[in-house]
Motif scaffolding. Structure first.
Motif, PDB file in Angstrom:
ATOM      1  N   ILE A   6       0.824  -1.123   0.021  1.00  0.00           N
ATOM      2  CA  ILE A   6      -0.098  -0.075  -0.033  1.00  0.00           C
ATOM      3  C   ILE A   6       0.864   1.307   0.030  1.00  0.00           C
ATOM      4  O   ILE A   6       0.541   2.386  -0.491  1.00  0.00           O
ATOM      5  CB  ILE A   6      -0.934   0.240   1.166  1.00  0.00           C
ATOM      6  CG1 ILE A   6      -0.241   0.291   2.440  1.00  0.00           C
ATOM      7  CG2 ILE A   6      -1.831  -1.138   1.011  1.00  0.00           C
ATOM      8  CD1 ILE A   6      -1.077   0.626   3.717  1.00  0.00           C
ATOM      9  N   SER A   7       2.164   1.135   0.427  1.00  0.00           N
ATOM     10  CA  SER A   7       2.758   2.276   0.494  1.00  0.00           C
ATOM     11  C   SER A   7       3.515   2.753  -0.754  1.00  0.00           C
ATOM     12  O   SER A   7       3.692   3.702  -1.284  1.00  0.00           O
ATOM     13  CB  SER A   7       4.063   2.087   1.497  1.00  0.00           C
ATOM     14  OG  SER A   7       3.657   2.165   2.822  1.00  0.00           O
ATOM     15  N   ARG A 179      -6.809  -0.031   6.409  1.00  0.00           N
ATOM     16  CA  ARG A 179      -6.227   0.556   5.116  1.00  0.00           C
ATOM     17  C   ARG A 179      -6.086   1.823   5.343  1.00  0.00           C
ATOM     18  O   ARG A 179      -6.687   2.704   4.989  1.00  0.00           O
ATOM     19  CB  ARG A 179      -7.298   0.233   4.045  1.00  0.00           C
ATOM     20  CG  ARG A 179      -7.715  -1.210   3.548  1.00  0.00           C
ATOM     21  CD  ARG A 179      -6.365  -1.822   3.012  1.00  0.00           C
ATOM     22  NE  ARG A 179      -5.710  -1.142   1.975  1.00  0.00           N
ATOM     23  CZ  ARG A 179      -6.258  -1.545   0.428  1.00  0.00           C
ATOM     24  NH1 ARG A 179      -6.996  -2.854   0.376  1.00  0.00           N
ATOM     25  NH2 ARG A 179      -5.470  -0.764  -0.488  1.00  0.00           N
ATOM     26  N   ASP A 181      -4.095   3.609   3.725  1.00  0.00           N
ATOM     27  CA  ASP A 181      -4.022   4.415   2.224  1.00  0.00           C
ATOM     28  C   ASP A 181      -5.634   4.706   1.815  1.00  0.00           C
ATOM     29  O   ASP A 181      -5.587   6.081   1.351  1.00  0.00           O
ATOM     30  CB  ASP A 181      -3.576   3.323   1.402  1.00  0.00           C
ATOM     31  CG  ASP A 181      -4.399   1.973   1.001  1.00  0.00           C
ATOM     32  OD1 ASP A 181      -4.888   1.638   2.187  1.00  0.00           O
ATOM     33  OD2 ASP A 181      -4.274   1.348   0.186  1.00  0.00           O
ATOM     34  N   LYS A 185      -6.776   9.063   1.741  1.00  0.00           N
ATOM     35  CA  LYS A 185      -7.817   9.625   0.858  1.00  0.00           C
ATOM     36  C   LYS A 185      -8.921  10.039   1.143  1.00  0.00           C
ATOM     37  O   LYS A 185      -9.579  11.328   0.924  1.00  0.00           O
ATOM     38  CB  LYS A 185      -8.340   8.593  -0.256  1.00  0.00           C
ATOM     39  CG  LYS A 185      -7.058   7.901  -1.253  1.00  0.00           C
ATOM     40  CD  LYS A 185      -7.367   6.927  -2.002  1.00  0.00           C
ATOM     41  CE  LYS A 185      -6.178   6.581  -2.949  1.00  0.00           C
ATOM     42  NZ  LYS A 185      -5.176   5.778  -2.431  1.00  0.00           N
ATOM     43  N   TYR A 221      -0.091  -2.624  10.230  1.00  0.00           N
ATOM     44  CA  TYR A 221       1.329  -2.592   9.596  1.00  0.00           C
ATOM     45  C   TYR A 221       2.296  -1.917  10.425  1.00  0.00           C
ATOM     46  O   TYR A 221       2.074  -1.372  11.714  1.00  0.00           O
ATOM     47  CB  TYR A 221       0.623  -1.010   8.712  1.00  0.00           C
ATOM     48  CG  TYR A 221      -0.276  -1.416   7.610  1.00  0.00           C
ATOM     49  CD1 TYR A 221       0.066  -2.068   6.384  1.00  0.00           C
ATOM     50  CD2 TYR A 221      -1.788  -1.635   8.090  1.00  0.00           C
ATOM     51  CE1 TYR A 221      -0.841  -2.386   5.706  1.00  0.00           C
ATOM     52  CE2 TYR A 221      -2.561  -1.733   7.108  1.00  0.00           C
ATOM     53  CZ  TYR A 221      -2.303  -2.362   5.914  1.00  0.00           C
ATOM     54  OH  TYR A 221      -3.099  -2.684   5.033  1.00  0.00           O
ATOM     55  N   LEU A 231       3.988   6.022   1.110  1.00  0.00           N
ATOM     56  CA  LEU A 231       2.526   6.228   1.268  1.00  0.00           C
ATOM     57  C   LEU A 231       1.886   7.633   1.318  1.00  0.00           C
ATOM     58  O   LEU A 231       0.869   7.874   0.640  1.00  0.00           O
ATOM     59  CB  LEU A 231       2.150   5.529   2.952  1.00  0.00           C
ATOM     60  CG  LEU A 231       0.708   5.350   3.187  1.00  0.00           C
ATOM     61  CD1 LEU A 231      -0.164   4.514   2.082  1.00  0.00           C
ATOM     62  CD2 LEU A 231       0.510   4.476   4.472  1.00  0.00           C
ATOM     63  N   ASN A 234       2.340   8.916  -2.293  1.00  0.00           N
ATOM     64  CA  ASN A 234       1.601   8.468  -3.129  1.00  0.00           C
ATOM     65  C   ASN A 234       0.099   8.752  -3.355  1.00  0.00           C
ATOM     66  O   ASN A 234      -0.556   8.314  -3.947  1.00  0.00           O
ATOM     67  CB  ASN A 234       1.965   6.934  -3.341  1.00  0.00           C
ATOM     68  CG  ASN A 234       3.060   6.474  -3.934  1.00  0.00           C
ATOM     69  OD1 ASN A 234       3.894   7.302  -4.596  1.00  0.00           O
ATOM     70  ND2 ASN A 234       3.765   5.323  -3.369  1.00  0.00           N
ATOM     71  N   ASN A 235      -0.344   9.356  -2.129  1.00  0.00           N
ATOM     72  CA  ASN A 235      -1.655   9.621  -1.885  1.00  0.00           C
ATOM     73  C   ASN A 235      -1.739  11.199  -2.160  1.00  0.00           C
ATOM     74  O   ASN A 235      -2.838  12.024  -1.603  1.00  0.00           O
ATOM     75  CB  ASN A 235      -2.214   9.106  -0.584  1.00  0.00           C
ATOM     76  CG  ASN A 235      -2.641   7.614  -0.591  1.00  0.00           C
ATOM     77  OD1 ASN A 235      -3.520   7.471  -1.165  1.00  0.00           O
ATOM     78  ND2 ASN A 235      -1.536   7.014  -0.186  1.00  0.00           N
TER      79      ASN A 235
END
Length: 286
Positions: A6-7, A179, A181, A185, A221, A231, A234-235
């Motif tokens: 996810i990262s 989650r 990630d 969001k 995690y 992480l 990328n978000n």
């Protein structure tokens, strides 16, 4: 659970790290960014965690921890009456304050607020505070503490957050999310313009901390500096502050003296030596 990291998004550099963790699942490591995580169905992990938190975490584990700290908690209460401030909370506040406009009223959301200690501290610093807490009893304690409904009982990933905040704060909570990630969001729309997200997590570049994270805590995690940076980036977050930190002094007598003096007890250190990672970030474009 995601079939890729996810990262960093890698699906080719993931290897089994150990066959069993605290939650009973095998732990995997992404060799590209250093994230440790499980391969399992999200709903299955969620049910297992819900059961653990309801039946064990606060009723047994945290109660045992509080009993061990009984003498320390008495000393802390005395120090509070002397108008001292907790070292960790002051340290967090000093990182955050330069990124929150001083001239306007400020709102802070504490996710996983436990019994409201951090909320109370930030309210005394001029923040209008709200909390989300999965434990029903803790949520009641927080609302009694503030004498009004400031804390919602529920899971951060499921609660519908209707307000906007200048600071969204997570202290040793992010590693428990199913989650993170998806959470990053989701939470964007709950940040005001120029709002920031602050979090502290265990630093799993440190092998001792990693061992504890995988074997003694219900962490889904285990983050390293590189993996948590990836992480956020990328978000679509801009990182304002990130680093590994350690306490300078662990002796209770010295830390009490530091509280009386209002001194800092945390220093930034190398990834392998730091005990915790701190991240301060905001969405790109803000």
């Amino acid at each position: 659970m995601a079939k890729t990291c996810i990262s960093c998004g890698s699906d080719k550099n993931i290897r089994l790290y150990q066959k069993k963790s605290f939650l009973g699942y095998p732990a995997y490591k992404c060799n590209k960014c250093g994230l440790y995580f499980f391969y399992s169905d999200d709903k299955k992990i969620e049910r297992k965690c819900d059961e653990y938190y309801k039946n064990t975490y606060w009723n047994t584990l945290r109660r045992r921890w509080d009993e061990k700290r009984k003498f320390l908690n008495i000393i802390i209460k005395i120090l509070r009456k002397l108008k001292t401030e907790p070292l960790q909370q002051v340290w967090h506040y000093n990182i955050i304050k330069n990124h929150v406009p001083a001239e306007k009223s400020k709102k802070l959301l504490d996710i996983g607020c436990a019994k409201g200690a951090f909320m109370l501290f930030f309210s005394k610093k001029g923040f209008e505070v709200r909390g989300i807490e999965p434990d029903k009893n803790n949520a009641r304690i927080v609302n009694r503490l503030f004498k009004k409904e400031v804390c919602i009982n529920g899971l951060a990933e499921k609660v519908k957050i209707l307000e906007k905040f200048d600071v969204i704060y997570l202290c040793h909570v992010f590693e428990h999310l199913i989650r993170p990630d998806f959470f990053l969001k989701k939470i964007k729309k709950s940040l005001n313009k120029d709002g920031v997200i602050f979090l502290e997590v265990p630093n799993c570049d440190n092998k001792k901390i990693l061992h504890n994270s995988l074997n003694y805590h219900p962490h889904i995690y285990s983050f390293t500096l590189r993996s948590i940076r990836k992480l956020f980036e990328n978000n679509d977050y801009k990182i304002l502050n990130i680093g590994a930190y350690s306490e300078v002094h662990k002796n209770y007598i010295i830390t009490f003296l530091l509280m009386l003096l209002g001194a800092n007890n945390y220093k930034q250190t190398s990834g392998e030596k730091g005990e915790r990672i701190v991240v301060l970030a905001k969405t790109r474009g803000n």
